[in-house]
Enzyme design. Structure first.
Site, PDB file in Angstrom:
ATOM      1  N   ARG A  54      -1.831  -2.042 -15.675  1.00 53.58           N
ATOM      2  CA  ARG A  54      -3.238  -2.240 -15.325  1.00 53.58           C
ATOM      3  C   ARG A  54      -4.172  -1.696 -16.383  1.00 53.58           C
ATOM      4  O   ARG A  54      -5.381  -1.665 -16.183  1.00 53.58           O
ATOM      5  CB  ARG A  54      -3.552  -1.528 -13.997  1.00 53.58           C
ATOM      6  CG  ARG A  54      -2.799  -2.096 -12.833  1.00 53.58           C
ATOM      7  CD  ARG A  54      -3.239  -1.439 -11.543  1.00 53.58           C
ATOM      8  NE  ARG A  54      -2.134  -1.373 -10.617  1.00 53.58           N
ATOM      9  CZ  ARG A  54      -2.105  -0.618  -9.538  1.00 53.58           C
ATOM     10  NH1 ARG A  54      -3.129   0.145  -9.239  1.00 53.58           N
ATOM     11  NH2 ARG A  54      -1.049  -0.617  -8.751  1.00 53.58           N
ATOM     12  N   GLU A 105       6.966   4.913 -12.541  1.00 51.18           N
ATOM     13  CA  GLU A 105       6.419   3.547 -12.557  1.00 51.18           C
ATOM     14  C   GLU A 105       5.088   3.544 -13.294  1.00 51.18           C
ATOM     15  O   GLU A 105       4.126   4.178 -12.854  1.00 51.18           O
ATOM     16  CB  GLU A 105       6.210   3.041 -11.116  1.00 51.18           C
ATOM     17  CG  GLU A 105       5.523   1.680 -11.087  1.00 51.18           C
ATOM     18  CD  GLU A 105       5.049   1.264  -9.691  1.00 51.18           C
ATOM     19  OE1 GLU A 105       5.558   1.795  -8.681  1.00 51.18           O
ATOM     20  OE2 GLU A 105       4.144   0.404  -9.626  1.00 51.18           O
ATOM     21  N   THR A 107       3.067  -3.362 -11.102  1.00 53.11           N
ATOM     22  CA  THR A 107       2.052  -4.420 -11.065  1.00 53.11           C
ATOM     23  C   THR A 107       2.497  -5.653 -11.840  1.00 53.11           C
ATOM     24  O   THR A 107       1.714  -6.292 -12.536  1.00 53.11           O
ATOM     25  CB  THR A 107       0.680  -3.915 -11.592  1.00 53.11           C
ATOM     26  OG1 THR A 107       0.486  -2.543 -11.234  1.00 53.11           O
ATOM     27  CG2 THR A 107      -0.453  -4.721 -10.970  1.00 53.11           C
ATOM     28  N   LYS A 162       9.712  -2.890  -1.890  1.00 47.85           N
ATOM     29  CA  LYS A 162       8.556  -1.991  -1.835  1.00 47.85           C
ATOM     30  C   LYS A 162       7.723  -2.417  -0.633  1.00 47.85           C
ATOM     31  O   LYS A 162       7.512  -3.613  -0.416  1.00 47.85           O
ATOM     32  CB  LYS A 162       7.770  -2.137  -3.137  1.00 47.85           C
ATOM     33  CG  LYS A 162       6.288  -1.785  -3.058  1.00 47.85           C
ATOM     34  CD  LYS A 162       5.707  -1.630  -4.442  1.00 47.85           C
ATOM     35  CE  LYS A 162       4.196  -1.812  -4.431  1.00 47.85           C
ATOM     36  NZ  LYS A 162       3.522  -1.077  -5.516  1.00 47.85           N
TER      37      LYS A 162
HETATM   38  C1  3PG Z   1      -0.604   1.334  -6.348  1.00 48.18           C
HETATM   39  O1  3PG Z   1      -0.088   0.268  -6.622  1.00 48.18           O
HETATM   40  O2  3PG Z   1      -1.752   1.645  -6.694  1.00 48.18           O
HETATM   41  C2  3PG Z   1       0.267   2.255  -5.600  1.00 48.18           C
HETATM   42  O3  3PG Z   1       0.567   1.748  -4.389  1.00 48.18           O
HETATM   43  C3  3PG Z   1      -0.237   3.651  -5.558  1.00 48.18           C
HETATM   44  O4  3PG Z   1      -1.111   3.836  -4.512  1.00 48.18           O
HETATM   45  P1  3PG Z   1      -1.801   5.247  -4.328  1.00 48.18           P
HETATM   46  O5  3PG Z   1      -2.769   5.409  -5.481  1.00 48.18           O
HETATM   47  O6  3PG Z   1      -2.502   5.150  -3.008  1.00 48.18           O
HETATM   48  O7  3PG Z   1      -0.727   6.301  -4.361  1.00 48.18           O
END
Ligand code: 3PG
Length: 213
Positions: free
Chosen positions: A51, A47, A74, A134
């Protein structure tokens, strides 16, 4: 693509490995070697979060890596869905769900793993046909204990929890009957990406891939 069809596809992707790396690419040059290292470490589903400015180009580059299944994370708007699809994303992930986002995924045919954190949010998505979701932000929203409780009245919904998950607590989730896999950024740490330490990334991936064994 109906929500039920989307969930069939995301279930298949979530079952590829115990962990889906949540990736932030700041430098496009990192994209292909990073994907190669993760796939070599037996984590094929990736994934890439939208961002960073080069995220869509990173998806394009990573989608070329043999054996990888690259998704866009995202996703917040229909424009994000369109851009992700055009970049070659095989699936999408969103922190929550809105009607416009869900409509865009249906219209453009992008299998979505939509985010939910409460029983009502989960039920609303299920009502539409999303049986794979999710759970976000996993640790902060109640963690594995919460998901275990949700599984009592809603066993038909399967989850990929993300947010605050690492090697330390991943097994707490993976042992539950309503968890297909977990997502996390710990397998693609920024310092290793910056230094190009692909052997270490591959080792982290391999360790994560072994979590179910
Ligand atoms: C995110 O969207 O940042 C994910 O949930 C990942 O989270 P993490 O950095 O705590 O693994």
């Amino acid at each position: 693509m109906t929500p039920a069809e989307q969930s069939l596809k995301t279930a298949e992707i979530c079952r590829l490995a115990p962990v889906v790396p949540v990736i932030m690419v700041h430098d496009l040059a990192q994209a292909a070697p990073l994907a190669r290292a993760l796939v070599a470490g037996c984590l094929p589903a990736l994934e890439v979060t939208l961002r960073t400015p080069c995220a869509l180009d990173a998806i394009r580059a990573m989608a070329e890596v043999p054996g990888g299944v690259v998704g866009a994370g995202t996703l917040l708007t229909p424009a994000d869905v369109k851009a992700a699809k055009a970049a070659g994303a095989a699936f999408g992930v969103s922190p929550g769900a809105t009607p416009r986002l869900l409509d865009a995924c249906a219209e453009l045919g992008l299998p979505l793993l939509p985010g939910a954190a409460t029983a009502s949010e989960i039920m609303l998505l299920l009502e539409q046909g999303y049986s794979v979701q999710k759970f976000f932000p996993a640790e902060q929203a109640g963690g594995a204990a919460y998901l275990k409780s949700i599984g009592a009245p809603l066993p038909q919904v399967k989850f990929c929890p993300t947010g605050g998950i690492s090697l330390k607590n991943a097994r707490d989730y993976l042992g539950l009957s309503n968890i297909l896999c977990v997502g996390g950024s710990w397998v693609a740490p920024q310092d290793k990406l910056a230094s190009g330490d692909w052997a270490e990334v591959e080792a982290l991936a391999r360790e994560a891939a072994g979590l179910r064994s």
